[in-house]
Scaffold this motif. Sequence first.
Motif, PDB file in Angstrom:
ATOM      1  N   HIS A   7     -11.260  14.582   2.230  1.00 46.37           N
ATOM      2  CA  HIS A   7     -10.475  14.672   3.210  1.00 46.37           C
ATOM      3  C   HIS A   7     -10.946  15.730   4.214  1.00 46.37           C
ATOM      4  O   HIS A   7     -11.316  16.486   3.994  1.00 46.37           O
ATOM      5  CB  HIS A   7      -8.982  14.971   2.928  1.00 46.37           C
ATOM      6  N   ARG A  32      -9.092  15.637   7.408  1.00 40.86           N
ATOM      7  CA  ARG A  32      -8.099  15.758   8.559  1.00 40.86           C
ATOM      8  C   ARG A  32      -7.718  17.095   8.908  1.00 40.86           C
ATOM      9  O   ARG A  32      -7.139  17.391   9.975  1.00 40.86           O
ATOM     10  CB  ARG A  32      -6.473  15.286   7.768  1.00 40.86           C
ATOM     11  N   GLU A  36     -14.296   8.027   1.190  1.00 38.71           N
ATOM     12  CA  GLU A  36     -13.933   7.513   0.049  1.00 38.71           C
ATOM     13  C   GLU A  36     -15.272   7.096  -0.744  1.00 38.71           C
ATOM     14  O   GLU A  36     -16.116   6.282  -0.321  1.00 38.71           O
ATOM     15  CB  GLU A  36     -12.852   6.217  -0.044  1.00 38.71           C
ATOM     16  N   ASP A  56      -0.051   5.128   1.069  1.00 36.58           N
ATOM     17  CA  ASP A  56      -0.043   6.076   2.179  1.00 36.58           C
ATOM     18  C   ASP A  56       0.030   5.436   3.479  1.00 36.58           C
ATOM     19  O   ASP A  56      -0.961   4.253   3.675  1.00 36.58           O
ATOM     20  CB  ASP A  56      -1.213   6.818   2.176  1.00 36.58           C
ATOM     21  N   PRO A  63      -2.299  15.671   1.461  1.00 35.12           N
ATOM     22  CA  PRO A  63      -1.873  14.529   0.541  1.00 35.12           C
ATOM     23  C   PRO A  63      -1.068  14.832  -0.527  1.00 35.12           C
ATOM     24  O   PRO A  63      -0.648  13.770  -1.101  1.00 35.12           O
ATOM     25  CB  PRO A  63      -3.494  14.140   0.199  1.00 35.12           C
ATOM     26  N   LYS A  91      -9.123  -3.960  -3.308  1.00 35.49           N
ATOM     27  CA  LYS A  91      -7.930  -4.339  -3.174  1.00 35.49           C
ATOM     28  C   LYS A  91      -7.408  -5.759  -3.204  1.00 35.49           C
ATOM     29  O   LYS A  91      -6.534  -6.331  -3.508  1.00 35.49           O
ATOM     30  CB  LYS A  91      -7.013  -3.706  -2.134  1.00 35.49           C
ATOM     31  N   SER A 138      -3.009   0.887  -4.188  1.00 35.90           N
ATOM     32  CA  SER A 138      -3.325   2.333  -3.573  1.00 35.90           C
ATOM     33  C   SER A 138      -4.581   2.791  -3.857  1.00 35.90           C
ATOM     34  O   SER A 138      -5.399   2.334  -5.049  1.00 35.90           O
ATOM     35  CB  SER A 138      -2.240   3.250  -4.179  1.00 35.90           C
ATOM     36  N   GLY A 139      -5.311   3.352  -3.078  1.00 35.16           N
ATOM     37  CA  GLY A 139      -6.422   4.149  -3.220  1.00 35.16           C
ATOM     38  C   GLY A 139      -6.373   5.478  -3.968  1.00 35.16           C
ATOM     39  O   GLY A 139      -7.272   6.020  -4.676  1.00 35.16           O
ATOM     40  N   ARG A 142      -8.456   6.642   6.593  1.00 35.45           N
ATOM     41  CA  ARG A 142      -7.949   7.406   7.798  1.00 35.45           C
ATOM     42  C   ARG A 142      -8.250   8.863   7.550  1.00 35.45           C
ATOM     43  O   ARG A 142      -7.360   9.536   6.624  1.00 35.45           O
ATOM     44  CB  ARG A 142      -6.549   7.306   7.701  1.00 35.45           C
ATOM     45  N   GLU A 162     -10.185  15.022  -3.414  1.00 33.93           N
ATOM     46  CA  GLU A 162      -9.364  14.499  -4.226  1.00 33.93           C
ATOM     47  C   GLU A 162      -9.855  13.644  -5.206  1.00 33.93           C
ATOM     48  O   GLU A 162     -10.498  12.733  -4.833  1.00 33.93           O
ATOM     49  CB  GLU A 162      -8.266  13.780  -3.253  1.00 33.93           C
ATOM     50  N   ASN A 197      -9.418  10.573  -7.709  1.00 28.32           N
ATOM     51  CA  ASN A 197      -8.480   9.238  -7.841  1.00 28.32           C
ATOM     52  C   ASN A 197      -8.653   8.635  -9.120  1.00 28.32           C
ATOM     53  O   ASN A 197      -8.522   7.439  -9.093  1.00 28.32           O
ATOM     54  CB  ASN A 197      -8.511   8.688  -6.461  1.00 28.32           C
ATOM     55  N   SER A 232     -11.746  10.892  -3.001  1.00 26.17           N
ATOM     56  CA  SER A 232     -11.438  11.255  -1.545  1.00 26.17           C
ATOM     57  C   SER A 232     -12.117  12.656  -1.285  1.00 26.17           C
ATOM     58  O   SER A 232     -11.820  13.411  -1.668  1.00 26.17           O
ATOM     59  CB  SER A 232     -10.026  10.937  -1.303  1.00 26.17           C
ATOM     60  N   ASP A 267       0.888  -1.230   0.020  1.00 24.16           N
ATOM     61  CA  ASP A 267       0.030  -0.075  -0.144  1.00 24.16           C
ATOM     62  C   ASP A 267       1.051   1.214   0.066  1.00 24.16           C
ATOM     63  O   ASP A 267       1.990   1.110   0.310  1.00 24.16           O
ATOM     64  CB  ASP A 267      -0.797  -0.109   1.369  1.00 24.16           C
ATOM     65  N   VAL A 320     -10.641  10.363   6.083  1.00 31.88           N
ATOM     66  CA  VAL A 320     -10.972  10.508   4.684  1.00 31.88           C
ATOM     67  C   VAL A 320     -12.444   9.702   4.252  1.00 31.88           C
ATOM     68  O   VAL A 320     -12.308   8.592   5.040  1.00 31.88           O
ATOM     69  CB  VAL A 320      -9.859  10.151   3.626  1.00 31.88           C
ATOM     70  N   ILE A 334       1.955   9.642   7.315  1.00 31.36           N
ATOM     71  CA  ILE A 334       0.594  10.362   6.887  1.00 31.36           C
ATOM     72  C   ILE A 334       0.893  11.668   7.390  1.00 31.36           C
ATOM     73  O   ILE A 334       1.537  11.947   8.336  1.00 31.36           O
ATOM     74  CB  ILE A 334      -0.450   9.732   7.873  1.00 31.36           C
ATOM     75  N   VAL A 335       0.445  12.742   6.328  1.00 31.17           N
ATOM     76  CA  VAL A 335       0.815  14.153   6.560  1.00 31.17           C
ATOM     77  C   VAL A 335      -0.466  14.846   6.336  1.00 31.17           C
ATOM     78  O   VAL A 335      -1.456  14.112   5.664  1.00 31.17           O
ATOM     79  CB  VAL A 335       1.896  14.680   5.390  1.00 31.17           C
TER      80      VAL A 335
HETATM   81  O1  LIG Z   1      -4.415   3.211  -0.300  1.00 34.87           O
HETATM   82  P1  LIG Z   1      -3.630   4.271   0.108  1.00 34.87           P
HETATM   83  O2  LIG Z   1      -2.422   4.398  -0.814  1.00 34.87           O
HETATM   84  O3  LIG Z   1      -3.305   4.040   1.436  1.00 34.87           O
HETATM   85  O4  LIG Z   1      -4.464   5.465  -0.117  1.00 34.87           O
HETATM   86  C1  LIG Z   1      -5.565   5.720   0.883  1.00 34.87           C
HETATM   87  C2  LIG Z   1      -5.909   7.392   0.944  1.00 34.87           C
HETATM   88  O5  LIG Z   1      -4.501   7.874   0.802  1.00 34.87           O
HETATM   89  C3  LIG Z   1      -4.267   9.160   1.141  1.00 34.87           C
HETATM   90  O6  LIG Z   1      -4.775   9.775   2.203  1.00 34.87           O
HETATM   91  C4  LIG Z   1      -4.305   9.424   3.264  1.00 34.87           C
HETATM   92  O7  LIG Z   1      -3.211   9.830   3.361  1.00 34.87           O
HETATM   93  C5  LIG Z   1      -2.851  11.339   3.314  1.00 34.87           C
HETATM   94  C6  LIG Z   1      -1.455  11.729   3.171  1.00 34.87           C
HETATM   95  O8  LIG Z   1      -0.644  11.276   4.112  1.00 34.87           O
HETATM   96  C7  LIG Z   1      -3.543  11.938   4.537  1.00 34.87           C
HETATM   97  O9  LIG Z   1      -3.514  13.477   4.509  1.00 34.87           O
HETATM   98  C8  LIG Z   1      -4.940  11.563   4.607  1.00 34.87           C
HETATM   99  O10 LIG Z   1      -5.608  11.829   5.763  1.00 34.87           O
HETATM  100  C9  LIG Z   1      -5.154  10.026   4.559  1.00 34.87           C
HETATM  101  O11 LIG Z   1      -6.318   9.492   4.604  1.00 34.87           O
HETATM  102  C10 LIG Z   1      -4.786   9.621  -0.248  1.00 34.87           C
HETATM  103  O12 LIG Z   1      -4.854  11.113  -0.440  1.00 34.87           O
HETATM  104  C11 LIG Z   1      -6.586   9.386  -0.456  1.00 34.87           C
HETATM  105  O13 LIG Z   1      -6.863   9.764  -1.740  1.00 34.87           O
HETATM  106  C12 LIG Z   1      -6.408   7.754  -0.404  1.00 34.87           C
HETATM  107  O14 LIG Z   1      -7.615   7.407  -0.704  1.00 34.87           O
END
Ligand SMILES: O=P(O)(O)OC[C@H]1O[C@H](O[C@H]2O[C@H](CO)[C@@H](O)[C@H](O)[C@H]2O)[C@H](O)[C@@H](O)[C@@H]1O
Length: 370
Positions: A238, A240, A274, A119, A129, A283, A155-156, A270, A229, A231, A236, A117, A272, A125-126
Amino acid sequence: MAKTTVVVPEQVAMEVAAAYPCPGTTLFPYPPPRAGIAVRRKCLQAAQQLELGAGLRGGWVESMRASSPTHAKAAAALAAGVNEEHAAWMARHPSALGEFEQVVAASKGKQIVMFLDYDGTLSPIVDDPDIAFMSETMRMAVRSVAKHFPTAIVSGRCRDKVFEFVKLAELYYAGSHGMDIKGPAKPSSRHAKAKGVLFQPASEFLPMIEQVQQRLEEETRCIPGAKVENNKFCVSVHFRCVDEKSWGAIAETVRRVVREFPRLRLSQGRMVFEVRPTIKWDKGKALEFLLDSLGFADCSDVLPVYIGDDRTDEDAFKVLRRRGQGVGILVSKHPKETSASFSLQEPAEVMEFLLRLVEWKRLSRARLRL
Ligand SMILES: O=P(O)(O)OC[C@H]1O[C@H](O[C@H]2O[C@H](CO)[C@@H](O)[C@H](O)[C@H]2O)[C@H](O)[C@@H](O)[C@@H]1O
């Protein structure tokens, strides 16, 4: 849902099967055997409630609170001495580093296929994104792993975006939660030689995804910190950076917009939301598709290793459990309900694990040459 785009999987299968023959017949039992440490069910249940269960009981906002393992509630619970629960959880999901020998013993006579995976697994995690970069040392570790084992990023994120972050052309990429799979652009010596898109099972949803993205942007514009965002095959939202006081508002807004699109569904990661097509693809399905494409469809002598940190990674962990094959590793510092067998605390440990795997492979090869 029909498969809409399939390019070269047979060729890939033949080439990779040739490079990775499937000798022997042993099947590694899943979850793998490990030293028995008594698990106190009550403590475990309490630990699990820090994450998924909270959402089920207390509605969306509670679920949102639980969606960040760094959330004050989880942190306070740990600080207040939930160490016992943590220990119980670790007994069920021991460190893949601590149990490294057991993990590699499971791969005896088998071809490891690595699924990573992005993120929270390869990058920390920041808040923003768009700047979730992985370190150069992590990139080198992934590159080294891919020299020894077929390796996929699952990845998402939009596939192009995750490729921009990872920048390794020799890998497989499964973006949009596995709905956009592509083989390596640059074939490595022993691995797949697939080029072009392999599989996009949700192509017909592209216009709808654009519409929902637009609607979500319009409707969340007034919520400070909200970020939408695109994708590609999913969207997504967010939260956060949204003040906790507005979490109810953002949850309600997103749910209201998604109700306008009955063929889309809403889930939560996390910090977020989706939004994605209702097709039965995730996945876990992507993992199986990639194994098939690599020529391991009915092969017991393959050991898929999947490392991920989020709820969507659970679909892949469940597939490994169902197949009775492979190693699922959850990246988490905190107890979470999971179908993974092992755990790692954070991306730094993921890197250490990958490097140990490379070193172990190098040494095994050297031993064979003696
Ligand atoms: O499947 P992944 O690669 O883990 O993607 C899942 C989501 O990841 C991203 O969001 C996450 O990471 C961001 C950066 O660290 C953080 O700000 C956010 O709170 C997390 O949920 C990505 O931006 C999403 O679009 C993905 O769905």
